[in-house]
Design a protein around this motif. Structure first.
Motif, PDB file in Angstrom:
ATOM      1  N   MET A 103      11.270 -15.881 -72.953  1.00 22.18           N
ATOM      2  CA  MET A 103      11.797 -14.910 -72.754  1.00 22.18           C
ATOM      3  C   MET A 103      12.905 -15.172 -71.566  1.00 22.18           C
ATOM      4  SD  MET A 103      11.474 -10.509 -72.620  1.00 22.18           S
ATOM      5  CE  MET A 103      10.050 -11.113 -73.256  1.00 22.18           C
ATOM      6  N   LYS A 104      13.982 -14.307 -71.135  1.00 21.32           N
ATOM      7  CA  LYS A 104      14.764 -14.629 -70.343  1.00 21.32           C
ATOM      8  C   LYS A 104      14.638 -13.474 -68.902  1.00 21.32           C
ATOM      9  CE  LYS A 104      16.850 -18.920 -69.941  1.00 21.32           C
ATOM     10  NZ  LYS A 104      15.027 -19.864 -70.209  1.00 21.32           N
ATOM     11  N   VAL A 105      14.178 -12.808 -68.007  1.00 23.43           N
ATOM     12  CA  VAL A 105      13.904 -11.985 -66.700  1.00 23.43           C
ATOM     13  C   VAL A 105      14.949 -11.683 -65.441  1.00 23.43           C
ATOM     14  CG1 VAL A 105      12.177 -10.401 -68.438  1.00 23.43           C
ATOM     15  CG2 VAL A 105      12.538 -12.435 -65.480  1.00 23.43           C
ATOM     16  N   LEU A 106      15.439 -11.103 -64.550  1.00 21.84           N
ATOM     17  CA  LEU A 106      16.313 -11.002 -63.299  1.00 21.84           C
ATOM     18  C   LEU A 106      14.936 -10.695 -62.519  1.00 21.84           C
ATOM     19  CD1 LEU A 106      18.847 -12.514 -62.036  1.00 21.84           C
ATOM     20  CD2 LEU A 106      19.455  -9.991 -61.978  1.00 21.84           C
ATOM     21  N   LEU A 107      14.935 -11.948 -61.845  1.00 19.00           N
ATOM     22  CA  LEU A 107      13.248 -11.155 -61.075  1.00 19.00           C
ATOM     23  C   LEU A 107      13.290 -11.397 -59.823  1.00 19.00           C
ATOM     24  CD1 LEU A 107      10.224 -10.619 -60.672  1.00 19.00           C
ATOM     25  CD2 LEU A 107       9.564 -12.942 -60.937  1.00 19.00           C
ATOM     26  N   ASN A 108      13.673 -10.549 -58.830  1.00 19.94           N
ATOM     27  CA  ASN A 108      13.773 -10.748 -57.460  1.00 19.94           C
ATOM     28  C   ASN A 108      15.809 -11.594 -57.708  1.00 19.94           C
ATOM     29  OD1 ASN A 108      11.902  -9.323 -56.889  1.00 19.94           O
ATOM     30  ND2 ASN A 108      10.666 -10.977 -55.888  1.00 19.94           N
ATOM     31  N   GLY A 109      17.036 -11.596 -58.189  1.00 20.64           N
ATOM     32  CA  GLY A 109      18.106 -11.669 -58.198  1.00 20.64           C
ATOM     33  C   GLY A 109      17.773 -13.389 -58.741  1.00 20.64           C
ATOM     34  N   GLU A 110      16.743 -13.754 -59.689  1.00 19.72           N
ATOM     35  CA  GLU A 110      16.663 -14.740 -60.451  1.00 19.72           C
ATOM     36  C   GLU A 110      16.431 -14.648 -61.529  1.00 19.72           C
ATOM     37  OE1 GLU A 110      14.728 -17.918 -57.798  1.00 19.72           O
ATOM     38  OE2 GLU A 110      15.540 -17.609 -55.764  1.00 19.72           O
ATOM     39  N   ILE A 111      17.418 -15.442 -62.660  1.00 17.37           N
ATOM     40  CA  ILE A 111      16.802 -16.066 -63.532  1.00 17.37           C
ATOM     41  C   ILE A 111      15.529 -16.752 -63.421  1.00 17.37           C
ATOM     42  CG2 ILE A 111      16.582 -16.577 -66.014  1.00 17.37           C
ATOM     43  CD1 ILE A 111      20.243 -15.887 -65.095  1.00 17.37           C
ATOM     44  N   TRP A 159       2.023  -1.106 -65.645  1.00 16.61           N
ATOM     45  CA  TRP A 159       1.873  -2.569 -65.716  1.00 16.61           C
ATOM     46  C   TRP A 159       1.769  -2.442 -66.931  1.00 16.61           C
ATOM     47  CZ3 TRP A 159       0.666  -5.772 -59.917  1.00 16.61           C
ATOM     48  CH2 TRP A 159       1.962  -5.002 -59.292  1.00 16.61           C
ATOM     49  N   ALA A 160       0.349  -2.674 -67.390  1.00 17.03           N
ATOM     50  CA  ALA A 160       0.167  -3.672 -68.110  1.00 17.03           C
ATOM     51  C   ALA A 160       0.564  -2.933 -70.099  1.00 17.03           C
ATOM     52  CB  ALA A 160      -1.464  -3.250 -68.809  1.00 17.03           C
ATOM     53  N   CYS A 161       1.311  -1.693 -69.699  1.00 14.73           N
ATOM     54  CA  CYS A 161       1.677  -1.241 -70.892  1.00 14.73           C
ATOM     55  C   CYS A 161       2.748  -1.531 -71.077  1.00 14.73           C
ATOM     56  CB  CYS A 161       1.379   0.129 -71.281  1.00 14.73           C
ATOM     57  SG  CYS A 161       1.655   1.812 -70.166  1.00 14.73           S
ATOM     58  N   ARG A 162       3.919  -1.840 -69.878  1.00 12.74           N
ATOM     59  CA  ARG A 162       5.187  -1.852 -69.704  1.00 12.74           C
ATOM     60  C   ARG A 162       5.919  -2.711 -70.304  1.00 12.74           C
ATOM     61  NH1 ARG A 162       8.328   1.698 -67.193  1.00 12.74           N
ATOM     62  NH2 ARG A 162      10.460   1.316 -67.149  1.00 12.74           N
ATOM     63  N   PRO A 163       6.643  -3.787 -71.893  1.00  9.51           N
ATOM     64  CA  PRO A 163       6.932  -4.118 -72.187  1.00  9.51           C
ATOM     65  C   PRO A 163       8.018  -4.365 -71.787  1.00  9.51           C
ATOM     66  CG  PRO A 163       7.282  -2.136 -73.656  1.00  9.51           C
ATOM     67  CD  PRO A 163       6.745  -1.632 -72.153  1.00  9.51           C
ATOM     68  N   LEU A 164       8.468  -5.887 -71.501  1.00  6.84           N
ATOM     69  CA  LEU A 164       9.465  -7.166 -71.041  1.00  6.84           C
ATOM     70  C   LEU A 164      10.196  -7.031 -71.799  1.00  6.84           C
ATOM     71  CD1 LEU A 164       7.240  -9.426 -68.751  1.00  6.84           C
ATOM     72  CD2 LEU A 164       8.955  -7.516 -67.592  1.00  6.84           C
ATOM     73  N   GLY A 165      11.189  -7.326 -71.526  1.00  7.99           N
ATOM     74  CA  GLY A 165      12.307  -7.512 -72.560  1.00  7.99           C
ATOM     75  C   GLY A 165      13.519  -7.875 -72.624  1.00  7.99           C
ATOM     76  N   GLU A 166      14.317  -8.988 -72.975  1.00  8.11           N
ATOM     77  CA  GLU A 166      15.224 -10.208 -72.543  1.00  8.11           C
ATOM     78  C   GLU A 166      16.241  -9.291 -71.970  1.00  8.11           C
ATOM     79  OE1 GLU A 166      17.007 -13.552 -72.322  1.00  8.11           O
ATOM     80  OE2 GLU A 166      15.240 -13.002 -74.146  1.00  8.11           O
ATOM     81  N   GLY A 167      16.745 -10.096 -70.457  1.00  6.74           N
ATOM     82  CA  GLY A 167      17.694  -9.845 -69.658  1.00  6.74           C
ATOM     83  C   GLY A 167      16.547  -8.192 -68.475  1.00  6.74           C
ATOM     84  N   ASP A 168      15.932  -8.103 -68.642  1.00  4.37           N
ATOM     85  CA  ASP A 168      15.020  -6.963 -67.348  1.00  4.37           C
ATOM     86  C   ASP A 168      15.793  -7.657 -66.719  1.00  4.37           C
ATOM     87  OD1 ASP A 168      14.833  -5.460 -70.111  1.00  4.37           O
ATOM     88  OD2 ASP A 168      12.050  -5.339 -69.457  1.00  4.37           O
ATOM     89  N   ARG A 169      15.543  -6.639 -65.692  1.00  2.00           N
ATOM     90  CA  ARG A 169      15.624  -6.352 -64.243  1.00  2.00           C
ATOM     91  C   ARG A 169      14.594  -6.161 -63.305  1.00  2.00           C
ATOM     92  NH1 ARG A 169      18.724  -3.346 -65.329  1.00  2.00           N
ATOM     93  NH2 ARG A 169      18.853  -1.694 -63.488  1.00  2.00           N
ATOM     94  N   LEU A 170      13.670  -7.616 -62.768  1.00  2.00           N
ATOM     95  CA  LEU A 170      12.718  -6.979 -61.957  1.00  2.00           C
ATOM     96  C   LEU A 170      13.008  -7.224 -60.496  1.00  2.00           C
ATOM     97  CD1 LEU A 170      11.082  -8.361 -64.643  1.00  2.00           C
ATOM     98  CD2 LEU A 170       9.403  -6.775 -63.533  1.00  2.00           C
ATOM     99  N   GLU A 171      12.547  -5.441 -59.706  1.00  2.00           N
ATOM    100  CA  GLU A 171      12.577  -6.458 -57.854  1.00  2.00           C
ATOM    101  C   GLU A 171      10.772  -6.479 -57.799  1.00  2.00           C
ATOM    102  OE1 GLU A 171      14.340  -7.661 -56.084  1.00  2.00           O
ATOM    103  OE2 GLU A 171      15.786  -7.422 -57.662  1.00  2.00           O
ATOM    104  N   VAL A 172       9.948  -7.019 -57.442  1.00  2.00           N
ATOM    105  CA  VAL A 172       8.977  -6.816 -56.783  1.00  2.00           C
ATOM    106  C   VAL A 172       8.914  -7.862 -55.083  1.00  2.00           C
ATOM    107  CG1 VAL A 172       6.482  -8.426 -57.208  1.00  2.00           C
ATOM    108  CG2 VAL A 172       8.477  -8.150 -58.663  1.00  2.00           C
TER     109      VAL A 172
END
Length: 66
Positions: free
Chosen positions: A1-9, A46-59
């Protein structure tokens, strides 16, 4: 699955939660702040937060100093 992490796929690989993604990336969880789809997360969630296709994350890594 792909997410947007700090502005990068990024491909999450087998990571299904925010905690698993941080672990997979080898980042030090103790010094990170994570925002998931615009919501700041507490580390204990964090452990109970599921990731989904196209989610946006900033770390953000916290750095102390003077």
């Amino acid at each position: 699955m792909k997410v947007l992490l700090n502005g990068e796929i990024r491909d999450t690989g087998s990571a299904g939660t925010v905690a698993q993604l941080v672990e997979t990336l080898g980042w030090p969880a103790a010094v990170l702040l994570v925002e998931h789809n615009g919501e700041a997360l507490r580390r204990e969630d964090w452990a109970c937060r599921p990731l989904g296709e196209g989610d946006r994350l900033e770390v953000i890594r916290i750095v102390a100093g003077g």
